[in-house]
Design a protein around this motif. Structure first.
Motif, mmCIF file in Angstrom:
data_model
loop_
_atom_site.group_PDB
_atom_site.id
_atom_site.type_symbol
_atom_site.label_atom_id
_atom_site.label_comp_id
_atom_site.label_asym_id
_atom_site.label_seq_id
_atom_site.Cartn_x
_atom_site.Cartn_y
_atom_site.Cartn_z
ATOM 1 N N ARG A 1 66.160 49.525 49.062
ATOM 2 C CA ARG A 1 66.373 48.427 48.106
ATOM 3 C C ARG A 1 66.176 48.928 46.670
ATOM 4 O O ARG A 1 66.967 48.623 45.778
ATOM 5 C CB ARG A 1 65.383 47.284 48.390
ATOM 6 C CG ARG A 1 65.532 46.099 47.444
ATOM 7 C CD ARG A 1 64.352 45.162 47.566
ATOM 8 N NE ARG A 1 64.273 44.534 48.866
ATOM 9 C CZ ARG A 1 64.943 43.429 49.204
ATOM 10 N NH1 ARG A 1 65.728 42.857 48.321
ATOM 11 N NH2 ARG A 1 64.822 42.913 50.401
ATOM 12 N N ALA A 2 65.112 49.700 46.442
ATOM 13 C CA ALA A 2 64.819 50.192 45.093
ATOM 14 C C ALA A 2 65.980 51.025 44.561
ATOM 15 O O ALA A 2 66.352 50.927 43.382
ATOM 16 C CB ALA A 2 63.539 51.013 45.102
ATOM 17 N N ILE A 3 66.582 51.844 45.438
ATOM 18 C CA ILE A 3 67.680 52.721 45.009
ATOM 19 C C ILE A 3 68.961 51.906 44.806
ATOM 20 O O ILE A 3 69.606 51.988 43.766
ATOM 21 C CB ILE A 3 67.874 53.862 46.035
ATOM 22 C CG1 ILE A 3 66.666 54.807 45.983
ATOM 23 C CG2 ILE A 3 69.176 54.620 45.777
ATOM 24 C CD1 ILE A 3 66.543 55.765 47.143
ATOM 25 N N LEU A 4 69.318 51.088 45.789
ATOM 26 C CA LEU A 4 70.600 50.356 45.698
ATOM 27 C C LEU A 4 70.572 49.292 44.602
ATOM 28 O O LEU A 4 71.584 49.022 43.961
ATOM 29 C CB LEU A 4 70.944 49.711 47.042
ATOM 30 C CG LEU A 4 71.172 50.660 48.226
ATOM 31 C CD1 LEU A 4 71.631 49.892 49.451
ATOM 32 C CD2 LEU A 4 72.176 51.753 47.890
ATOM 33 N N ASN A 5 69.412 48.658 44.400
ATOM 34 C CA ASN A 5 69.315 47.594 43.388
ATOM 35 C C ASN A 5 68.733 48.083 42.068
ATOM 36 O O ASN A 5 68.466 47.276 41.175
ATOM 37 C CB ASN A 5 68.457 46.423 43.904
ATOM 38 C CG ASN A 5 69.107 45.693 45.058
ATOM 39 O OD1 ASN A 5 70.233 45.988 45.437
ATOM 40 N ND2 ASN A 5 68.399 44.744 45.642
ATOM 41 N N ASN A 6 68.499 49.390 41.974
ATOM 42 C CA ASN A 6 67.964 49.974 40.731
ATOM 43 C C ASN A 6 66.730 49.215 40.251
ATOM 44 O O ASN A 6 66.620 48.856 39.070
ATOM 45 C CB ASN A 6 69.059 49.958 39.651
ATOM 46 C CG ASN A 6 68.724 50.845 38.468
ATOM 47 O OD1 ASN A 6 67.968 51.807 38.605
ATOM 48 N ND2 ASN A 6 69.256 50.515 37.295
ATOM 49 N N THR A 7 65.772 49.011 41.164
ATOM 50 C CA THR A 7 64.637 48.135 40.813
ATOM 51 C C THR A 7 63.579 48.822 39.953
ATOM 52 O O THR A 7 62.785 48.169 39.297
ATOM 53 C CB THR A 7 63.914 47.610 42.077
ATOM 54 O OG1 THR A 7 63.309 48.716 42.756
ATOM 55 C CG2 THR A 7 64.854 46.860 42.997
ATOM 56 N N ARG A 8 63.492 50.155 40.005
ATOM 57 C CA ARG A 8 62.481 50.933 39.281
ATOM 58 C C ARG A 8 61.055 50.613 39.749
ATOM 59 O O ARG A 8 60.098 50.692 38.976
ATOM 60 C CB ARG A 8 62.639 50.781 37.761
ATOM 61 C CG ARG A 8 64.011 51.214 37.265
ATOM 62 C CD ARG A 8 64.137 51.290 35.770
ATOM 63 N NE ARG A 8 63.176 52.159 35.138
ATOM 64 C CZ ARG A 8 63.213 53.489 35.176
ATOM 65 N NH1 ARG A 8 64.207 54.090 35.820
ATOM 66 N NH2 ARG A 8 62.284 54.215 34.589
ATOM 67 N N ASN A 9 60.942 50.288 41.016
ATOM 68 C CA ASN A 9 59.596 50.143 41.600
ATOM 69 C C ASN A 9 58.974 51.527 41.788
ATOM 70 O O ASN A 9 59.694 52.523 41.868
ATOM 71 C CB ASN A 9 59.680 49.463 42.975
ATOM 72 C CG ASN A 9 59.764 47.974 42.851
ATOM 73 O OD1 ASN A 9 60.823 47.429 42.602
ATOM 74 N ND2 ASN A 9 58.645 47.303 43.010
ATOM 75 N N VAL A 10 57.662 51.558 41.882
ATOM 76 C CA VAL A 10 56.958 52.832 42.066
ATOM 77 C C VAL A 10 56.481 52.944 43.517
ATOM 78 O O VAL A 10 55.796 52.045 44.020
ATOM 79 C CB VAL A 10 55.747 52.933 41.105
ATOM 80 C CG1 VAL A 10 54.988 54.235 41.327
ATOM 81 C CG2 VAL A 10 56.212 52.832 39.660
ATOM 82 N N TYR A 11 56.878 54.032 44.183
ATOM 83 C CA TYR A 11 56.467 54.270 45.569
ATOM 84 C C TYR A 11 56.011 55.721 45.712
ATOM 85 O O TYR A 11 56.505 56.603 44.987
ATOM 86 C CB TYR A 11 57.642 54.021 46.536
ATOM 87 C CG TYR A 11 58.109 52.587 46.550
ATOM 88 C CD1 TYR A 11 57.330 51.588 47.118
ATOM 89 C CD2 TYR A 11 59.333 52.231 45.981
ATOM 90 C CE1 TYR A 11 57.749 50.269 47.119
ATOM 91 C CE2 TYR A 11 59.761 50.909 45.982
ATOM 92 C CZ TYR A 11 58.963 49.939 46.553
ATOM 93 O OH TYR A 11 59.374 48.634 46.541
ATOM 94 N N ALA A 12 55.127 55.956 46.693
ATOM 95 C CA ALA A 12 54.695 57.327 46.968
ATOM 96 C C ALA A 12 55.732 57.985 47.865
ATOM 97 O O ALA A 12 55.837 57.656 49.049
ATOM 98 C CB ALA A 12 53.334 57.326 47.657
#
Ligand code: NAD
Length: 324
Positions: A253-264
């Motif tokens: 989701r972060a990649i496809l929606n360009n969310t810029r969330n932070v994940y390890a």
């Protein structure tokens, strides 16, 4: 009924999942139910299994947002994928060494990665197959892609297990707890005890020894539980799948929606936290449409830095013995 002329377009949110074993198919199901992608392709070497899984997923589409799903062993089906998730892997054989298994999994990636990149030259690769940090390095080398477009699922799931176990002790929802596991996905992962907080209140301010050997409250048992949980799930049900699937679908989701969330997630860490080797390990990363855009460099304690650097040295040694 009159039908419209068919126009073949390449979707901007197409995902390919390679390997439809327990983990791959759980990831595919999670992506499908969350309505993240407009198109999904499944690739494996087992044609019958692919066909069965495809039918089973397609028959559920009536209950969800529509998407196109295809499956087959021909990588041409994966063409135009924004993201390719690799979960194909070999299991350990009796009497086989860890290095032999690493080499066999490397050989599997030698088969898969060039074909994915041939049909989707601008794709982002998300490696899930274990040993994930090592295989992310191998995938990066084989793909020729920039390092920010080759990502390992890394310790995102370990961090989720950590936050869940902390949440039970704090009696607060896991989403309201900040807690990170970095480094290697596996036995030498590093819990960042210095950064555990709820609403800005640091655990270490309440108990300066939390997570250390002097800690009378035994917080570090939580990290031991995190490490053990994968083994425990395998012992109890045969394989871990659901938490892993959700972990990978939020990265998707972060990649496809360009969310810029932070994940390890596992990324190239040479030059980060004093690492002097070209290895992939997990650190908190900002994820978006171009892959990893930024790495968050946490302020680690001496002990955390030593553990992180030790993981890097061990990984580099294994890596240098691989042939590819
Ligand atoms: P599995 O044995 O159920 O599935 C593996 C699949 O890969 C099979 O369907 C197999 O046919 C396919 N495959 C093998 N070689 C292939 C090739 N050359 N091309 C295409 N497909 C191929 O295993 P699983 O339980 O789904 O686990 C998959 C991988 O994920 C394993 O390496 C496992 O260790 C790893 N895993 C990683 C994490 C993590 O946190 N990174 C968690 C769980 C599992």
């Amino acid at each position: 009924m009159q039908t419209k002329a068919s126009v073949d377009t390449v979707s901007g949110t197409k995902v390919t999942v390679v390997g439809v074993g327990q983990v791959g198919i759980s990831i595919a199901f999670s992506i499908m139910t969350q309505g993240i992608a407009s198109e999904m392709t499944l690739v494996d070497v087992m044609e019958d299994k692919l066909k069965g899984e495809l039918m089973d997923l397609q028959h559920g589409l009536t209950f969800l947002d529509n998407m196109k799903i295809t499956a087959g062993s021909d990588y041409a089906l994966s063409a135009g994928s924004k993201l390719c998730i690799v979960t194909a892997g070999a299991q350990m054989r009796e009497g086989e060494s860890r290095l032999d298994l690493d080499q066999r999994n490397t050989n599997i990636l030698k088969d898969i990665i060039p074909k994915l990149v041939q049909y989707s030259p601008d794709t982002i690769l998300l490696i899930v197959s274990d040993p994930v940090d090592l295989l992310t390095y191998v995938a990066w080398k084989l793909s020729g892609l920039p390092k920010e477009r080759v990502i390992g699922s890394g310790t995102n799931v370990d961090s989720s297990r950590f936050r869940f176990l902390l949440s039970e002790r704090f009696d607060v929802a896991p989403t309201s707890i900040h807690g990170w596991i970095i480094g290697e996905h596996g036995d030498s992962s590093v819990p960042v005890w210095s950064g555990v907080d709820v609403a800005g209140v640091r655990l270490r301010d309440l108990n300066p020894a939390a997570g250390t050997s002097e800690d009378t409250e035994n917080w570090n048992s939580i990290h031991r539980q995190v490490i053990q949980s994968a083994y425990e799930i395998i012992r109890l049900k045969g394989y871990p799948s659901w938490a892993m699937a959700l972990s990978v679908s939020v990265l998707t989701r972060a990649i496809l929606n360009n969310t810029r969330n932070v994940y390890a997630v596992s990324t190239f860490v040479e030059g980060i936290h004093g690492v002097q080797y070209p290895v992939f390990l997990s650190v908190p990363c900002v994820l978006g449409e171009n892959g990893i855009t930024d790495v968050i460099q946490q302020t680690l304690t001496e002990d955390e830095l030593t553990q992180f650097q030790k993981s890097a040295a061990t990984l580099n040694e294994v890596q240098s013995n691989l042939v590819f």
